[in-house]
Enzyme design. Structure first.
Site, PDB file in Angstrom:
ATOM      1  CE  LYS A  95       0.327  -2.577   1.196  1.00  0.00           C
ATOM      2  NZ  LYS A  95      -0.428  -3.615   1.945  1.00  0.00           N
ATOM      3  CG  ASP A  98       4.109  -4.135   0.103  1.00  0.00           C
ATOM      4  OD1 ASP A  98       3.696  -5.060  -0.616  1.00  0.00           O
ATOM      5  OD2 ASP A  98       3.772  -3.986   1.286  1.00  0.00           O
TER       6      ASP A  98
END
Length: 310
Positions: A11, A146
């Protein structure tokens, strides 16, 4: 039963606003995540033995820095899924790394998300019953801030500590050049440095994601998106690793629309107008900056953790 493999994608934070430290030890975040097509491969194999994880092995990029015991998030992810049912097998886990370690790109979280998917598929085949999507998301939230995003992927706004997600229907392809540093940065140290810098400045104001969110919802082009990229952790990362400033300067001089520190760093991401420019920027940074171990190009958004067809 044959092994099951899932991909876990990296990401990048297009915007990351960090609020004050909460009572639970986390910071309040307002961030916009985007998944990238750089990924790790996580393979879960049923084996003989008592239920649980028997062994975890790692190969690939930065493998020597990845733990192979229960401190690895992928190990703990598999245990959580195996705990959903009775009569489950033992499993071995193998991780093939393509995401840099300690680089601010959620490599460990991506591995955990892929382990959730792969272990759930192993249980579905072995027992006829797999974990539901809601169960997997609950496990993801328990594993780390996350992990829910790396499970779901795409482009999403994250609030709370990053685990409360809102999908952003932004499908336009974004082109990135990525510069991976030779030395990692500790995420807790970066946050501590941010807190100390704010005490010195007498404020805790965090970045605002609203303009970027509006631009993404309007399907804005990269030239419109570039000036809206932001990261509150960029300044403390630069204080801890001053060489990042030169990397960002070189990438922007080579044609990137904007350069940012990815998450807590030290990976630097450069938003580019197209794939050709991304390759040129990567080459320029690799040739000019001695702290860079490698560069790569990537596109986003990419999917969340996904099974590899067998």
């Amino acid at each position: 039963m044959s092994p099951v493999t899932a991909l876990g994608h990296a990401k990048i934070n297009l915007a990351l606003g960090v609020g004050p430290l909460r009572a639970d030890g986390f910071h309040e975040l307002d961030t916009i995540f985007q998944s990238l097509d750089i990924h790790d491969r996580v393979t879960v194999t049923p084996v003989d033995g008592p239920p649980g994880v028997r062994r975890l092995t790692v190969a690939g990029l930065g493998a020597d820095a990845v733990p192979t015991d229960r401190t690895n998030l992928a190990w703990r992810a598999a245990e959580l899924v195996l705990g959903d049912l009775t009569g489950v097998p033992a499993v071995d886990i193998h991780i093939e790394k393509g995401i840099p370690t300690a680089g601010g790109m959620a490599g460990g979280s991506a591995d955990a998300a892929a382990a959730l998917r792969a272990t759930a598929e192993v249980l579905r085949v072995v027992t006829g019953t797999g974990s539901s999507e809601a169960q997997l998301l609950e496990h993801a939230r328990a594993l780390g801030s996350d992990v829910p995003f790396t499970l779901l992927g795409g482009t999403r706004r994250g609030t709370g500590r990053g685990e409360l997600l809102e999908e952003i229907p932004a499908t336009r392809t974004r082109h990135w050049a990525l510069a991976f540093n030779r030395r990692g940065l500790s995420t807790p140290e970066v946050f501590r440095t941010l807190d100390a810098m704010r005490v010195g400045a007498g404020c805790v104001a965090s970045g605002d994601t609203s303009e970027l969110l509006a631009a993404l919802l309007a399907d804005a082009g990269p030239e419109e998106i570039a000036p809206l990229l932001s990261n509150d952790l960029g300044a403390p990362a630069l204080r801890l690793s001053p060489g990042l400033a030169e990397i960002l300067r070189v990438g922007e001089s080579a044609g990137a629309l904007a350069g940012i520190v990815s998450g807590s760093g030290p990976t630097c991401g450069f938003l580019c107008a197209d794939a050709v420019t991304a390759r040129e920027v990567g080459g320029a940074v690799a040739g000019a900056c001695c702290d860079i171990r490698m560069t790569a190009t990537a596109t986003g958004p990419a999917p969340g953790a996904q099974l590899v067809p067998r």
